[in-house]
Design a protein around this motif. Structure first.
Motif, PDB file in Angstrom:
ATOM      1  N   UNK A 104     -11.879  12.646   3.116  1.00  0.00           N
ATOM      2  CA  UNK A 104     -11.953  12.657   1.462  1.00  0.00           C
ATOM      3  C   UNK A 104     -12.113  13.991   1.132  1.00  0.00           C
ATOM      4  N   UNK A 105     -12.614  15.153   1.593  1.00  0.00           N
ATOM      5  CA  UNK A 105     -12.884  16.309   1.456  1.00  0.00           C
ATOM      6  C   UNK A 105     -11.461  17.056   1.186  1.00  0.00           C
TER       7      UNK A 105
ATOM      8  N   UNK B  73       1.623   5.790   3.849  1.00  0.00           N
ATOM      9  CA  UNK B  73       0.171   6.124   3.055  1.00  0.00           C
ATOM     10  C   UNK B  73      -0.162   7.590   3.587  1.00  0.00           C
ATOM     11  N   UNK B  74       0.504   8.114   4.521  1.00  0.00           N
ATOM     12  CA  UNK B  74       0.025   9.814   4.803  1.00  0.00           C
ATOM     13  C   UNK B  74       1.254  10.518   4.362  1.00  0.00           C
TER      14      UNK B  74
ATOM     15  N   UNK C 122      -8.006   5.786  -0.273  1.00  0.00           N
ATOM     16  CA  UNK C 122      -8.616   4.626   0.251  1.00  0.00           C
ATOM     17  C   UNK C 122      -8.087   4.374   1.631  1.00  0.00           C
ATOM     18  N   UNK C 123      -6.684   4.087   1.512  1.00  0.00           N
ATOM     19  CA  UNK C 123      -6.077   3.582   2.640  1.00  0.00           C
ATOM     20  C   UNK C 123      -5.878   4.934   3.788  1.00  0.00           C
ATOM     21  N   UNK C 124      -5.777   6.127   3.271  1.00  0.00           N
ATOM     22  CA  UNK C 124      -5.305   7.312   4.223  1.00  0.00           C
ATOM     23  C   UNK C 124      -7.025   7.584   4.733  1.00  0.00           C
TER      24      UNK C 124
ATOM     25  N   UNK D 216       0.884  -1.149  -0.085  1.00  0.00           N
ATOM     26  CA  UNK D 216       0.080  -0.128  -0.083  1.00  0.00           C
ATOM     27  C   UNK D 216       0.950   1.391  -0.082  1.00  0.00           C
ATOM     28  N   UNK D 217       0.386   2.472  -0.230  1.00  0.00           N
ATOM     29  CA  UNK D 217       1.075   3.650  -0.425  1.00  0.00           C
ATOM     30  C   UNK D 217       1.881   3.953  -1.658  1.00  0.00           C
TER      31      UNK D 217
END
Ligand SMILES: NC(=O)C1=CN([C@@H]2O[C@H](COP(=O)(O)OP(=O)(O)OC[C@H]3O[C@@H](n4cnc5c(N)ncnc54)[C@H](OP(=O)(O)O)[C@@H]3O)[C@@H](O)[C@H]2O)C=CC1
Ligand SMILES: CC(C)(CO)C(=O)C(=O)O
Length: 299
Positions: free
Chosen positions: A220-221, A272-273, A189-191, A105-106
């Motif tokens: 998400x926004x 991810x972040x 999605x993962x975040x 992921x990421x």
């Protein structure tokens, strides 16, 4: 059917066991962990059935592994932060041109692997969901789609071939010539899912309840415009639909970051972040929600 190749899977965790339990039925497969482990694997299918699957579980140090045909491909099923050292160990056991398939992921390890590995590096973006149960069990908690490609789109035939074998094993897999877009979509999605479920120790489906539903939407926004600022094309149905569809499809899953927190292991926070915060810095935009999420997530 084509003649079966030999594949290795490096990483005897949730996704490694899931892929092994399915792929071992169609090709010659070795699941490589850090410790010797017993077969069969107990595969808990999404329909609730349990199957005992004979899987060759081994380690890189096991001599017998090297008496079989060399792998035509090695699937990397380690966590993002463990992948480079795992690949360094792997390098001593395979020919340098061996293709790799990164399941991470990421968006962090993929470009680094592509720069450093001599052979083709395929990347997969998968929304399959799995978690381990004991030493020999894997729960296939949600079925999804797996997209395969390479970030320079230099190996389309290999990527199609890889998708073919994944399909033979019962996955829904496709080649994607624009895998970078797909990886960023998965990162969104993962975040939106992983840090929240890890912090509140809930299954993905519980995000549908308040107050989590509002939290997901707020994340998400903030992420959508940020990704578009990086040139990522929004998914056809929009960012919210993309994320909520996965939450529904993996409702019963304990996301990988939750499993890490429960087991007191390092998380994939950076993979991810990290790329999102780097994008915010590049675009000089304020992302208070992401920053809070980053600080509230164990590293
Ligand atoms: N689980 C899921 O539902 C999904 C996961 N992913 C992604 O897939 C990747 C794998 O995730 P997941 O399967 O959940 O992770 P797990 O932590 O369950 O499994 C990772 C495995 O890698 C092993 N490992 C670490 N270093 C090495 C090494 N040097 N050599 C051999 N094995 C090693 C670990 O062994 P040890 O136990 O000894 O540390 C562990 O068994 C992650 O990037 C994740 O984000 C993507 C989609 C869904
Ligand atoms: C698709 C999802 C969100 C499944 O839980 C995942 O990628 C993960 O757990 O890391």
């Amino acid at each position: 059917m084509r003649p079966s190749p030999t594949w290795w899977i490096l990483g005897d965790g949730a996704l490694g066991r899931l892929f092994a339990a399915r792929l071992t039925t169609t090709l010659s497969l070795h699941l490589i962990g850090r410790r010797a482990a017993a077969s069969p694997l107990r595969y808990h299918a999404p329909c609730g059935e349990t199957h005992e699957v004979d899987v060759a579980r081994t380690t890189l140090a096991t001599q017998a592994l090297h008496t079989y045909a060399r792998p035509a491909l090695v699937v990397l099923a380690t966590k993002s932060h463990a992948t480079l050292s795992a690949v360094e160990e792997l390098a001593a056991h395979v020919v340098p041109q061996t293709p790799l398939l990164s399941l991470q992921n990421g968006f962090s390890i993929q470009p680094r692997l592509a720069e450093t590995w001599a052979g083709p590096v395929l990347c997969a973006s998968t929304t399959e969901g799995a978690y381990v149960e004991g030493d020999a069990g894997v729960v296939h908690a949600g079925t999804g789609t797996t997209w395969v490609g390479d970030i320079h789109n230099a190996w389309p035939t290999l990527a199609r071939d890889c998708a073919y074998w994944l399909n033979q094993a019962g996955f829904s897999a496709y080649h994607d010539a624009a895998i970078i877009q797909r990886l960023w979509h998965k990162l969104a999605i993962n975040a939106a899912i992983n840090p929240l479920v890890a912090r509140y120790r809930i299954r993905n489906g519980q995000l549908r309840d308040q107050p989590f539903r509002r939290m997901v939407d707020t994340i998400i926004d903030e992420i959508g415009p940020l990704l578009e600022g990086e040139g990522i094309i929004p998914p056809p149905a929009g960012w919210h639909t993309l994320v909520w569809e996965i939450i529904v499809a993996t409702a019963n899953n304990r996301a990988s970051m939750l499993q890490d927190v429960l087991a007191d292991r390092p998380t994939e926070r950076e993979a991810i972040l990290g790329p999102l915060l780097a994008a915010a810095k590049r675009q000089r935009c304020s992302t208070p929600i992401l920053e809070t999420l980053y600080h509230d997530t164990p590293s």
